[in-house]
Scaffold this motif. Structure first.
Motif, PDB file in Angstrom:
ATOM      1  N   ILE A  63       0.866  -1.177   0.000  1.00  0.00           N
ATOM      2  CA  ILE A  63       0.000   0.000   0.000  1.00  0.00           C
ATOM      3  C   ILE A  63       0.905   1.229   0.000  1.00  0.00           C
ATOM      4  O   ILE A  63       1.819   1.331   0.823  1.00  0.00           O
ATOM      5  CB  ILE A  63      -0.898   0.042   1.246  1.00  0.00           C
ATOM      6  N   HIS A  64       0.675   2.148  -0.919  1.00  0.00           N
ATOM      7  CA  HIS A  64       1.352   3.443  -0.899  1.00  0.00           C
ATOM      8  C   HIS A  64       0.324   4.490  -0.472  1.00  0.00           C
ATOM      9  O   HIS A  64      -0.751   4.581  -1.066  1.00  0.00           O
ATOM     10  CB  HIS A  64       1.911   3.807  -2.280  1.00  0.00           C
ATOM     11  N   GLN A  65       0.636   5.252   0.555  1.00  0.00           N
ATOM     12  CA  GLN A  65      -0.309   6.264   1.015  1.00  0.00           C
ATOM     13  C   GLN A  65       0.417   7.523   1.437  1.00  0.00           C
ATOM     14  O   GLN A  65       1.632   7.512   1.690  1.00  0.00           O
ATOM     15  CB  GLN A  65      -1.154   5.721   2.170  1.00  0.00           C
ATOM     16  N   LYS A  66      -0.325   8.608   1.518  1.00  0.00           N
ATOM     17  CA  LYS A  66       0.210   9.864   2.007  1.00  0.00           C
ATOM     18  C   LYS A  66       0.630   9.696   3.460  1.00  0.00           C
ATOM     19  O   LYS A  66      -0.020   8.976   4.224  1.00  0.00           O
ATOM     20  CB  LYS A  66      -0.857  10.954   1.884  1.00  0.00           C
ATOM     21  N   ALA A  71       0.474   4.854  13.141  1.00  0.00           N
ATOM     22  CA  ALA A  71      -0.856   4.339  13.470  1.00  0.00           C
ATOM     23  C   ALA A  71      -1.743   4.276  12.234  1.00  0.00           C
ATOM     24  O   ALA A  71      -2.466   3.300  12.018  1.00  0.00           O
ATOM     25  CB  ALA A  71      -1.500   5.197  14.555  1.00  0.00           C
ATOM     26  N   ALA A  72      -1.694   5.317  11.404  1.00  0.00           N
ATOM     27  CA  ALA A  72      -2.485   5.326  10.179  1.00  0.00           C
ATOM     28  C   ALA A  72      -2.039   4.205   9.239  1.00  0.00           C
ATOM     29  O   ALA A  72      -2.871   3.560   8.579  1.00  0.00           O
ATOM     30  CB  ALA A  72      -2.361   6.678   9.485  1.00  0.00           C
ATOM     31  N   ALA A  73      -0.728   3.960   9.180  1.00  0.00           N
ATOM     32  CA  ALA A  73      -0.222   2.877   8.334  1.00  0.00           C
ATOM     33  C   ALA A  73      -0.705   1.519   8.848  1.00  0.00           C
ATOM     34  O   ALA A  73      -1.148   0.658   8.062  1.00  0.00           O
ATOM     35  CB  ALA A  73       1.306   2.922   8.298  1.00  0.00           C
ATOM     36  N   LYS A  74      -0.639   1.308  10.148  1.00  0.00           N
ATOM     37  CA  LYS A  74      -1.104   0.036  10.704  1.00  0.00           C
ATOM     38  C   LYS A  74      -2.603  -0.146  10.503  1.00  0.00           C
ATOM     39  O   LYS A  74      -3.073  -1.262  10.239  1.00  0.00           O
ATOM     40  CB  LYS A  74      -0.738  -0.039  12.189  1.00  0.00           C
ATOM     41  N   ASN A  75      -3.358   0.925  10.609  1.00  0.00           N
ATOM     42  CA  ASN A  75      -4.799   0.830  10.373  1.00  0.00           C
ATOM     43  C   ASN A  75      -5.103   0.428   8.936  1.00  0.00           C
ATOM     44  O   ASN A  75      -6.015  -0.364   8.672  1.00  0.00           O
ATOM     45  CB  ASN A  75      -5.482   2.156  10.700  1.00  0.00           C
ATOM     46  N   ALA A  76      -4.321   0.968   7.998  1.00  0.00           N
ATOM     47  CA  ALA A  76      -4.490   0.565   6.597  1.00  0.00           C
ATOM     48  C   ALA A  76      -4.216  -0.924   6.435  1.00  0.00           C
ATOM     49  O   ALA A  76      -4.928  -1.631   5.710  1.00  0.00           O
ATOM     50  CB  ALA A  76      -3.568   1.394   5.699  1.00  0.00           C
ATOM     51  N   GLU A 171      -5.190   4.452  17.567  1.00  0.00           N
ATOM     52  CA  GLU A 171      -5.542   5.858  17.699  1.00  0.00           C
ATOM     53  C   GLU A 171      -4.453   6.683  17.030  1.00  0.00           C
ATOM     54  O   GLU A 171      -3.291   6.643  17.438  1.00  0.00           O
ATOM     55  CB  GLU A 171      -5.683   6.235  19.176  1.00  0.00           C
ATOM     56  N   GLU A 172      -4.826   7.426  16.019  1.00  0.00           N
ATOM     57  CA  GLU A 172      -3.856   8.135  15.200  1.00  0.00           C
ATOM     58  C   GLU A 172      -3.480   9.487  15.798  1.00  0.00           C
ATOM     59  O   GLU A 172      -4.191  10.047  16.623  1.00  0.00           O
ATOM     60  CB  GLU A 172      -4.416   8.302  13.778  1.00  0.00           C
ATOM     61  N   GLY A 173      -2.316   9.987  15.380  1.00  0.00           N
ATOM     62  CA  GLY A 173      -1.890  11.313  15.784  1.00  0.00           C
ATOM     63  C   GLY A 173      -0.991  11.351  17.003  1.00  0.00           C
ATOM     64  O   GLY A 173      -0.855  12.402  17.638  1.00  0.00           O
ATOM     65  N   HIS A 174      -0.351  10.211  17.349  1.00  0.00           N
ATOM     66  CA  HIS A 174       0.501  10.152  18.534  1.00  0.00           C
ATOM     67  C   HIS A 174       1.908   9.698  18.163  1.00  0.00           C
ATOM     68  O   HIS A 174       2.142   9.132  17.093  1.00  0.00           O
ATOM     69  CB  HIS A 174      -0.088   9.186  19.562  1.00  0.00           C
ATOM     70  N   LYS A 175       2.837   9.902  19.098  1.00  0.00           N
ATOM     71  CA  LYS A 175       4.212   9.431  18.922  1.00  0.00           C
ATOM     72  C   LYS A 175       4.352   7.960  19.285  1.00  0.00           C
ATOM     73  O   LYS A 175       5.328   7.319  18.938  1.00  0.00           O
ATOM     74  CB  LYS A 175       5.167  10.256  19.793  1.00  0.00           C
TER      75      LYS A 175
END
Length: 323
Positions: A63-66, A71-76, A171-175
């Protein structure tokens, strides 16, 4: 029966480490794998490396994404995963030979929902083994380990039945990511096996410690936030576990008040969190060993606390970490 393991690998600017990571997965003795590489907007050659592996082995999906963060990558990857079993690998780490065959065999023989293995921490000039004792636990006892054993929250030294995380996402947006996610798979009755065999090699990198003062501050705030949300969810789901998770929350507040990433913002947030806790109905009385530290946080003004923290905190030697 579908015994495919979906292996989720978030990828971002790791061209120097990615081949070793993917090779360690493809060479596993357990061949029924779906390997999902999520290129999270890499600006180096990582995306091209992912595509080369997909062209060589049909088990690899890309998957290539912005760029949206780990977290967003793992959710994808979770949305795409089709296997009955689930594993995660960080793209700068690598598996031990035979890891998935061993974990699958252990899980099936025990009739378990998850199995957790030992691992190595790989520094530039040394290696540290993190061993666990062999045992089988129910989810109630396993959750009780979370406040005491950091390895429980780790995502990547485990094999899971996919059903544990149905409807659960990062949960996205964290370190940090694992601390918001892993425990949620064990809020219902589960069976977990601990196995004292090293299955994973975790590369210690400077970027995972602190790459800037802003990053260090964010890590402190995310750590507090993740523990607070875990405590709240535990109280809502399993209120009989209040005492150990209350004490863990207070212990984290105290520990973070002396963290090398402390700023006026983090210290004020910790003060506010302590004040809010002490106003809660039904809260657990702080344990004696925390009284002095919590009293200091409560009573001393933030600027003075910051001065004390900077004076006493040890600085991490980043030369022992990978870039």
């Amino acid at each position: 029966m579908n015994q495919t393991i979906s292996v989720i690998v978030p990828v971002y600017n790791v061209e120097g480490y990615l081949p070793q990571c993917v090779d360690s997965i493809l060479s596993q003795d357990y061949g029924d794998l779906e390997i999902i590489l999520i290129d999270d907007g890499s600006t180096d050659a990582s995306g091209e490396i992912c595509d080369r592996y997909a062209a060589l082995d049909n088990r690899v999906r890309v998957i290539h994404q912005k760029n949206g963060g780990a977290a967003a990558a793992k959710n994808a990857g979770l949305r795409l995963a089709a296997g009955e079993y689930l594993a995660f690998v960080d793209s700068d780490d690598y598996l031990e030979p035979g890891a998935y065959g061993f974990l699958m065999k252990t899980l099936l023989e025990a009739g378990a929902d998850a199995v957790q293995g030992s691992f190595r921490e790989i520094y530039r000039n040394r290696v540290e083994e993190q061993r666990i004792s062999e045992e089988t636990l129910g989810s109630y006892d396993y959750l009780l380990r979370f406040p005491k054993d950091f390895s429980c929250a780790l995502l990547w030294n485990k094999l899971y039945r996919r059903a544990l995380f149905d409807g659960v996402f990062f949960e996205e947006g964290h370190k940090i990511d694992d601390e918001y996610f892993t425990y949620q798979g064990f809020l219902q009755p589960r069976k977990v096996v601990h196995a004292d065999r090293i299955v994973y090699n975790y590369r210690k990198r400077a970027s995972s410690v602190m790459s800037s003062p802003e990053s260090a501050e964010r890590l402190v705030l995310d750590c507090l936030d993740s523990v607070a949300k875990r405590r709240r969810k535990i109280l809502d789901t399993l209120p009989q576990l209040r005492e150990p998770f209350d004490e863990n929350y207070l212990d984290v507040i105290w520990y973070l008040s002396g963290n090398e990433g402390s700023t006026e913002k983090t210290l004020q947030t910790l003060k506010d969190s302590l004040h809010s806790y002490l106003r809660e109905k039904g809260r657990t009385r702080p344990p004696v060993y925390l009284w002095r530290g919590l009293a200091k946080l409560w009573l001393i003004p933030v600027p003075r606390l910051l001065t004390l923290c900077k004076r006493t905190c040890k600085q991490i030697d980043l030369t022992d970490y990978y870039d």
